[in-house]
Design a protein around this motif. Structure first.
Motif, PDB file in Angstrom:
ATOM      1  N   LYS A   1      48.592  38.936  44.973  1.00  0.00           N
ATOM      2  CA  LYS A   1      47.945  39.357  43.735  1.00  0.00           C
ATOM      3  C   LYS A   1      46.600  38.660  43.566  1.00  0.00           C
ATOM      4  N   SER A   2      45.873  39.119  42.552  1.00  0.00           N
ATOM      5  CA  SER A   2      44.619  38.475  42.150  1.00  0.00           C
ATOM      6  C   SER A   2      44.750  37.976  40.724  1.00  0.00           C
ATOM      7  N   PHE A   3      44.099  36.864  40.440  1.00  0.00           N
ATOM      8  CA  PHE A   3      44.000  36.359  39.065  1.00  0.00           C
ATOM      9  C   PHE A   3      42.529  36.230  38.717  1.00  0.00           C
ATOM     10  N   CYS A   4      42.139  36.767  37.581  1.00  0.00           N
ATOM     11  CA  CYS A   4      40.726  36.717  37.190  1.00  0.00           C
ATOM     12  C   CYS A   4      40.614  36.336  35.717  1.00  0.00           C
ATOM     13  N   ALA A   5      39.782  35.376  35.422  1.00  0.00           N
ATOM     14  CA  ALA A   5      39.469  35.021  34.047  1.00  0.00           C
ATOM     15  C   ALA A   5      37.989  34.697  33.957  1.00  0.00           C
ATOM     16  N   ASN A   6      37.296  35.429  33.079  1.00  0.00           N
ATOM     17  CA  ASN A   6      35.888  35.146  32.795  1.00  0.00           C
ATOM     18  C   ASN A   6      35.012  35.255  34.042  1.00  0.00           C
ATOM     19  N   VAL A   7      35.120  36.392  34.702  1.00  0.00           N
ATOM     20  CA  VAL A   7      34.375  36.578  35.948  1.00  0.00           C
ATOM     21  C   VAL A   7      33.822  37.992  36.016  1.00  0.00           C
ATOM     22  N   LYS A   8      32.597  38.125  36.460  1.00  0.00           N
ATOM     23  CA  LYS A   8      31.986  39.427  36.726  1.00  0.00           C
ATOM     24  C   LYS A   8      31.952  39.634  38.237  1.00  0.00           C
ATOM     25  N   TRP A   9      32.729  40.586  38.737  1.00  0.00           N
ATOM     26  CA  TRP A   9      32.811  40.804  40.172  1.00  0.00           C
ATOM     27  C   TRP A   9      32.505  42.254  40.500  1.00  0.00           C
ATOM     28  N   SER A  10      32.221  42.458  41.774  1.00  0.00           N
ATOM     29  CA  SER A  10      32.098  43.817  42.297  1.00  0.00           C
ATOM     30  C   SER A  10      32.720  43.823  43.686  1.00  0.00           C
ATOM     31  N   LYS A  11      33.014  45.017  44.195  1.00  0.00           N
ATOM     32  CA  LYS A  11      33.632  45.071  45.513  1.00  0.00           C
ATOM     33  C   LYS A  11      32.949  46.118  46.381  1.00  0.00           C
ATOM     34  N   GLU A  12      33.056  45.882  47.695  1.00  0.00           N
ATOM     35  CA  GLU A  12      32.546  46.819  48.682  1.00  0.00           C
ATOM     36  C   GLU A  12      33.608  46.963  49.769  1.00  0.00           C
ATOM     37  N   GLY A  13      33.821  48.179  50.222  1.00  0.00           N
ATOM     38  CA  GLY A  13      34.841  48.391  51.238  1.00  0.00           C
ATOM     39  C   GLY A  13      36.234  48.204  50.667  1.00  0.00           C
ATOM     40  N   THR A  14      37.185  47.905  51.541  1.00  0.00           N
ATOM     41  CA  THR A  14      38.577  47.716  51.131  1.00  0.00           C
ATOM     42  C   THR A  14      38.812  46.272  50.714  1.00  0.00           C
ATOM     43  N   VAL A  15      39.445  46.102  49.570  1.00  0.00           N
ATOM     44  CA  VAL A  15      39.758  44.758  49.081  1.00  0.00           C
ATOM     45  C   VAL A  15      41.242  44.700  48.744  1.00  0.00           C
ATOM     46  N   ILE A  16      41.987  43.906  49.510  1.00  0.00           N
ATOM     47  CA  ILE A  16      43.421  43.695  49.311  1.00  0.00           C
ATOM     48  C   ILE A  16      43.676  42.191  49.206  1.00  0.00           C
ATOM     49  N   PRO A  17      44.310  41.727  48.091  1.00  0.00           N
ATOM     50  CA  PRO A  17      44.781  42.511  46.955  1.00  0.00           C
ATOM     51  C   PRO A  17      43.619  43.025  46.106  1.00  0.00           C
ATOM     52  N   PRO A  18      43.827  44.120  45.370  1.00  0.00           N
ATOM     53  CA  PRO A  18      42.742  44.645  44.547  1.00  0.00           C
ATOM     54  C   PRO A  18      42.319  43.615  43.502  1.00  0.00           C
ATOM     55  N   PRO A  19      41.014  43.509  43.246  1.00  0.00           N
ATOM     56  CA  PRO A  19      40.566  42.607  42.170  1.00  0.00           C
ATOM     57  C   PRO A  19      41.236  42.996  40.867  1.00  0.00           C
ATOM     58  N   CYS A  20      41.633  42.016  40.088  1.00  0.00           N
ATOM     59  CA  CYS A  20      42.429  42.292  38.909  1.00  0.00           C
ATOM     60  C   CYS A  20      41.587  42.908  37.792  1.00  0.00           C
ATOM     61  N   ALA A  21      42.258  43.552  36.856  1.00  0.00           N
ATOM     62  CA  ALA A  21      41.573  44.269  35.785  1.00  0.00           C
ATOM     63  C   ALA A  21      40.998  43.329  34.743  1.00  0.00           C
ATOM     64  N   LEU A  22      41.537  42.111  34.656  1.00  0.00           N
ATOM     65  CA  LEU A  22      41.061  41.174  33.638  1.00  0.00           C
ATOM     66  C   LEU A  22      39.624  40.770  33.946  1.00  0.00           C
ATOM     67  N   GLN A  23      38.702  41.189  33.110  1.00  0.00           N
ATOM     68  CA  GLN A  23      37.288  40.959  33.330  1.00  0.00           C
ATOM     69  C   GLN A  23      36.713  40.125  32.200  1.00  0.00           C
ATOM     70  N   LEU A  24      35.429  39.907  32.243  1.00  0.00           N
ATOM     71  CA  LEU A  24      34.752  39.096  31.251  1.00  0.00           C
ATOM     72  C   LEU A  24      35.033  39.603  29.847  1.00  0.00           C
ATOM     73  N   GLU A  25      34.949  40.920  29.634  1.00  0.00           N
ATOM     74  CA  GLU A  25      35.115  41.448  28.289  1.00  0.00           C
ATOM     75  C   GLU A  25      36.553  41.317  27.780  1.00  0.00           C
ATOM     76  N   ASP A  26      37.501  41.119  28.703  1.00  0.00           N
ATOM     77  CA  ASP A  26      38.913  40.985  28.307  1.00  0.00           C
ATOM     78  C   ASP A  26      39.337  39.542  28.089  1.00  0.00           C
ATOM     79  N   ALA A  27      38.510  38.599  28.599  1.00  0.00           N
ATOM     80  CA  ALA A  27      38.952  37.202  28.593  1.00  0.00           C
ATOM     81  C   ALA A  27      38.754  36.558  27.237  1.00  0.00           C
TER      82      ALA A  27
END
Length: 450
Positions: free
Chosen positions: A424-450
């Motif tokens: 899994k991924s854990f994200c808190a207070n982070v702005k990320w982007s992805k290119e290509g395949t990313v496993i595990p998928p970056p989590c939905a918790l983003q800056l606006e949710d933290a």
């Protein structure tokens, strides 16, 4: 101005490309000697701007053909009384160094193979009259008596200070004899006070430095440290200490610019490589790490301090059984930045935290309270990182509410749980982007949710 600079470069013997420290006046370059040092042209660049030709950027990726040259004068420590076999050879080494450092021609200081030389804390000071190669072919072993450090700096064993144009190599061994220090560490014995222990090999204010083909084992604390230095090549170094040895970082970089660490194998009880404040243009290539705590930028910002790290690239590394893979760790309450960082082409095998940013780092007996300031983490790229995670969180971005992580890019990541299953991924207070395949998928918790 550009023409003058070109003529000065041509005047240096043996250079395919040349770089010098332009903090000084260009007119002083005539006295700047770099016997036997060269740069690969592909790793050297400069940018000129304006009529006055100010040098904005200078980088060197390799320093070669330096050290152990056949035309160098040889000074052996045995010529000055070193006996080996358990006798204290500190004084003999000091005398041999003084002779080498005062030589008016390039010189090799030889530590012969086939013998073990016992040393108490020792300082090799410059500046020296000419270029020096320290050829460690035998074994250097630290005194096992901590009282030999009484009245001296507890953080130093072998200390090179202000020695430019230095090469340390030879295929021999530096043994810190650290067990007696580890047993008295507060991290091993909670009843003991927390004190500094020596770094096996320290280079301070050493510019145009090459360290190559050495075995450094069982350091009292950090194995090899580079501080306040510029233009360094480290290659083919083997570092080894038990996985439970406390604070035994492999290579520690602080306040140092333009350092390349190549083809090193590191197994320790702490970070394989640690990069802290004041470090810039740090390149680590072809690193094997494990056991240990991984490759870490930090910790940064302890006790409210200002930290600045930029231009770090880790390219081609293998981590096996480490507690972390590639890590950025900063204390709450710090200031400054860690930016422009690349981790790429990395294999993880049973690594607890393969990808981790921890802006809430706390290595303290007391809980660290929430702070309003933090070291800003930005522009970090993770590319082609694959393998297995020992924990359920293969990606862990624990960033600051006040200073969120930004510009985090994930590209071609494939990390699964060790033994099978999804991580899994854990994200808190982070702005990320992805290119290509990313496993595990970056989590939905983003800056606006933290």
């Amino acid at each position: 101005m550009i023409l003058l600079f070109s003529l000065l470069i041509l005047s240096f013997e043996g250079f395919s490309s040349c770089v010098a420290d332009f903090d000084q006046d260009v007119s002083s370059l005539g006295a700047f000697s770099l016997h036997g040092v060269g740069a690969y042209a592909a790793g050297f660049y400069e940018e000129m701007e304006g009529d006055e030709g100010d040098l904005l950027v200078r980088s060197i990726d390799q320093i070669r053909n330096f050290g152990g040259r056949s035309n160098e004068k040889v000074v052996s420590v045995e010529d000055y009384g070193a006996k080996g076999g358990g006798a204290d050879d500190t004084m003999a080494f000091e005398k041999a160094w003084n002779a080498a450092c005062s030589s008016d021609s390039p010189v090799s200081l030889l530590i012969p193979k086939g013998n073990t030389y016992l040393l108490k804390p020792i300082t090799f000071s410059g500046p020296c009259n000419s270029d020096i190669s320290v050829m460690i072919e035998g074994t250097i072993e630290a005194s096992s008596n901590p009282s030999d450090w009484n009245g001296k700096n507890q953080r130093l064993w072998i200390y090179f200070n202000k020695v430019n144009n230095l090469a340390v190599l030879g295929g021999g061994t530096i043994n810190g004899n650290g067990k007696v220090w580890w047993q008295k560490s507060c991290k091993v014995d909670k009843s003991q006070p927390c004190k500094d222990a020596p770094t096996a090999l320290t280079f301070n204010a050493c510019n145009w430095l090459r360290v190559e083909s050495l075995n450094v084992i069982n350091s009292q604390q950090i194995h090899v440290e580079f501080e306040n230095s510029k233009n360094i090549i480290v290659s083919s170094i083997s570092i080894s200490a038990p996985g439970n040895s406390p604070n035994t970082d492999g290579i520690h970089v602080t306040r140092t610019q333009n350092i390349t660490i190549n083809h090193c194998t590191i197994a320790t009880g702490d970070d394989c490589i640690s990069i802290v404040t004041g470090s810039q243009d740090v390149h680590a290539n072809n690193i094997i790490c494990g056991p240990g705590h991984g490759i870490s930028i930090g910790s940064l910002g302890a006790k409210g301090s200002i930290a600045q790290v930029s231009g770090v690239t880790v390219d081609t590394a293998q981590f096996s059984g480490t507690s972390n893979g590639v890590r950025i760790k900063t204390w709450q309450g710090g200031k400054g930045y860690a930016k422009n960082i690349v981790f790429k082409n990395i294999e993880m095998s049973n690594v607890k935290n393969p990808i981790i940013i921890d802006q809430n780092y706390c290595d303290s007996k007391k809980p660290c309270g929430q702070q309003k300031s933090a070291v800003q983490v930005s522009n970090v790229q993770y590319s082609n990182i694959k393998g297995t995670s020992a924990s359920k969180f293969a990606i862990n971005f624990n960033c600051s509410k006040s200073f969120p992580c930004s510009g985090i890019v994930l590209e071609d990541i494939d990390l699964v749980k060790n033994g099978g299953g999804s991580a899994k991924s854990f994200c808190a207070n982070v702005k990320w982007s992805k290119e290509g395949t990313v496993i595990p998928p970056p989590c939905a918790l983003q800056l606006e949710d933290a």
